[in-house]
Design an enzyme around this catalytic site. Structure first.
Site, PDB file in Angstrom:
ATOM      1  N   HIS A 188      82.752  18.523  34.964  1.00  0.00           N
ATOM      2  CA  HIS A 188      81.814  18.027  33.955  1.00  0.00           C
ATOM      3  C   HIS A 188      81.548  16.538  34.152  1.00  0.00           C
ATOM      4  O   HIS A 188      80.423  16.056  33.964  1.00  0.00           O
ATOM      5  CB  HIS A 188      82.375  18.266  32.553  1.00  0.00           C
ATOM      6  N   GLU A 428      67.348  37.265  41.466  1.00  0.00           N
ATOM      7  CA  GLU A 428      68.576  36.526  41.753  1.00  0.00           C
ATOM      8  C   GLU A 428      69.671  37.413  42.345  1.00  0.00           C
ATOM      9  O   GLU A 428      70.832  37.011  42.415  1.00  0.00           O
ATOM     10  CB  GLU A 428      69.088  35.828  40.485  1.00  0.00           C
ATOM     11  N   ASP A 452      72.381  32.047  41.821  1.00  0.00           N
ATOM     12  CA  ASP A 452      73.023  33.361  41.886  1.00  0.00           C
ATOM     13  C   ASP A 452      72.619  34.121  43.148  1.00  0.00           C
ATOM     14  O   ASP A 452      73.434  34.854  43.713  1.00  0.00           O
ATOM     15  CB  ASP A 452      72.682  34.188  40.641  1.00  0.00           C
ATOM     16  N   CYS A 499      63.401  28.580  40.466  1.00  0.00           N
ATOM     17  CA  CYS A 499      63.962  27.791  39.360  1.00  0.00           C
ATOM     18  C   CYS A 499      65.422  27.423  39.579  1.00  0.00           C
ATOM     19  O   CYS A 499      66.047  26.832  38.701  1.00  0.00           O
ATOM     20  CB  CYS A 499      63.815  28.537  38.030  1.00  0.00           C
TER      21      CYS A 499
END
Length: 579
Positions: A188, A428, A452, A499
């Site tokens: 993160h 995907e 993915d 995307c």
């Protein structure tokens, strides 16, 4: 001069004095307490203050880095109320008669160890989150002034590691960059650094306390830090830093300009967002629309199933604010690395291949209809498209569309307003690629989710940091699947976008344009760099050779699509030509 090496989080230059970011060692008493009731009250007070702190950090991260990044602090707030965690702390206080600090530290360490021992890489990563929230309560209990640790002068911070809360809390005007001994490029904190444009170096084992106060340069391009650099090197890197700033200023001049190549080919460049908090970034970076609204954040931000009205207001606000720009909303993609307690999903050995996304929606029909009804109602307020994730067969697409049609009939009977919508499918999985011609007959558009698609094609868990050396984001198999999908879509007169992360990879922009892609949807901060790249390409000239870094050989860019691949309008769908 000393040189330290590691992994770069961001290509950039940071120059300034080093400040060693080190917490004071505080002793936690192991002497039994006599008043356990008082210790319970101290813990509960620290717990509530820590929850308020995480909420404030969420708001700060939302403003500085966007919804996707800010969500970690919502998760932290929920973890602070987790029954198992809280009960373990209270048990240590009441049964072992230990102070609140000891109980929080022990329970946090134990819970973190449980996560660290799990096989699932996503759950392993939650170990750091547990330690972060435990430390937040310890700081409150011990009266530690964390904010003062950064100092009052602009500096490069050096630490063993940094928790997400520490990174967000810092004054960005004083944070030139940071260097850590530990950390992961997928952590993160690393993601925060990239989002906030902070040069950072992680896994730098040469860190030494003697660096404190010395002049240093983080060279993100070469993944190293120079401590006490020579005058010539410092001058050279200062020049590179100024060049970077000029490039950033030049990018701002691209606002309002088209995404058009030198030979006159124009495509759409849209933004990926996680919620209303990202709409400002869409506008500031001049995106043409939203190619991916990750609606799962509506669920992740809720402590129970979000109602139809709650979802309607969330979608309506985004669609209405950005109208007439297109907003494509992906239906709930919960599962795998994104879970919520209230859905009571079973633990799975391989969640990436498990019960997730459209599979949940098709087997929990009422849950799915709540979202679809909200989306259809929001469509009356702007230009909305609905996209189904993780489709692997024509049957799944038919089932999803049939439920959507049921919702349309119900809403019409209730007199609710609806607008015209496009319905698309994410591509995907390799299965979706291989049946893309069949799917295209039932869709208005395709959007290729390269994250993915790469994971499933290459059999590489995208959450597993140990697999980074084996990952090739430009794998020829993935690029061929993208080309196959674009061709299939165009054969049936629908537009095709990308995307996933590859959409923002400017080293592939020309390849995608030559494949015939109609749209690229990227994180908002990548809009202008991608636009700049598009405007430098001339598709009328032969493809330039690019070097395959793995093979060390030059390969030509992908060939332009043949004439028959150009979209032809079809009567049952609104084919969208290149803008």
């Amino acid at each position: 001069m000393q040189v330290g090496t590691g992994k770069s989080v961001l290509n950039g230059i940071a120059i300034g004095k080093i400040k060693i970011y080190k917490k004071k060692d505080t002793t936690i008493s192991t002497t039994p307490v006599t008043d356990t009731g008082a210790e319970l009250l101290r813990f509960e007070d620290a717990q509530q203050k820590a929850i308020a702190q995480q909420t404030a950090l969420y708001e700060k991260a939302l403003e500085e880095a966007g919804e996707d990044i800010a969500e970690v602090f919502n998760i932290h707030a929920m973890m602070l109320e987790d029954d198992d965690f809280v009960d373990a702390i209270k048990e240590i206080i009441t049964k072992q008669k230990m102070c609140a600090e000891y109980a929080v530290k022990t329970a946090g360490t134990n819970q973190a160890a449980v996560f660290a021992a799990m096989d699932d890489p996503y759950l392993q990563a939650r170990s750091a989150d547990v330690m972060d929230i435990a430390q937040a309560m310890l700081d409150i209990l011990q009266g530690t002034d964390v904010d003062s640790m950064q100092g009052t002068e602009p500096s490069i911070l050096v630490a063993e590691d940094l928790a997400p809360s520490e990174t967000v809390r810092m004054d960005k005007s004083l944070l030139l960059g940071f260097i850590t001994r530990e950390g992961s490029t997928n952590s993160h904190t690393a993601i925060l650094a990239r989002s906030m444009n902070i040069p950072a170096l992680i896994q730098c084992k040469e860190i030494d306390d003697s660096w404190d106060g010395k002049m240093a340069v983080i060279d993100g391009y070469n993944a190293c830090v120079y401590v006490d650099p020579t005058a010539d090197l410092l001058k050279s890197l200062q020049k590179r830093q100024q060049e970077d700033k000029k490039k950033l200023a030049l990018l701002q001049e691209l606002k309002g300009k088209t995404n058009t190549t030198l030979d006159g080919t124009t495509i759409n460049v849209y933004a990926n967002i996680g919620g209303i908090g990202d709409v400002g970034a869409v506008q500031q970076n001049d995106a043409g629309g939203v190619g991916l609204f990750r609606s799962e954040f509506v669920y992740l931000n809720s402590k129970d199933y979000p109602t139809e009205e709650y979802q309607f207001e969330a979608y309506k606000q985004v669609v209405e604010t950005l109208a007439p720009k297109k907003v494509i909303i992906r239906t709930c993609d919960i599962g795998a690395d994104k879970t919520v307690d209230y859905m009571k999903l079973d633990h799975e050995e391989n969640p990436a291949l498990g019960y997730r996304a459209i599979r949940i929606c098709l087997t929990r029909k009422d849950f799915f209809k709540t979202q679809l009804r909200a989306l259809l109602r929001a469509s009356a307020y702007g230009n909305l498209g609905i996209m189904f994730p993780m489709i692997t067969s024509l049957r799944e697409l038919h089932d999803a569309k049939n439920i959507l049609d049921e919702c349309k009939v119900e809403l019409a009977a209730e007199g609710k307003k609806m607008g015209d919508i496009e319905v698309g499918t994410m591509i995907e999985t390799p299965a979706a690629v291989l049946v893309a011609d069949d799917l295209a007959e039932e869709c208005d558009f395709f959007s290729i989710g390269t994250n993915d698609l790469t994971q499933y094609t290459c059999a590489l868990d995208r959450q597993n940091a140990k697999l980074e050396p084996f990952a090739n984001p430009h794998h020829p198999a993935v690029l061929r699947e993208i080309k196959m999908t674009i061709d299939a879509g165009h054969r049936h007169g629908i537009w095709v976008g990308i995307c996933g992360e590859l959409g923002a990879d400017t080293s592939l922009t020309e390849t995608f344009l030559r494949m015939g892609v109609d749209e690229l949807s990227v994180n908002p901060k990548s809009i202008l760099p991608v636009r700049k790249k598009i405007r430098s390409i001339d598709l009328s000239k032969p493809a330039a050779a690019v070097v395959d870094e793995e093979a060390g050989e030059a390969e030509p860019q992908a060939e332009a699509p043949k004439a028959e691949a150009v979209p032809k309008a079809k009567s049952k769908a609104k084919a969208e030509p290149k803008a």
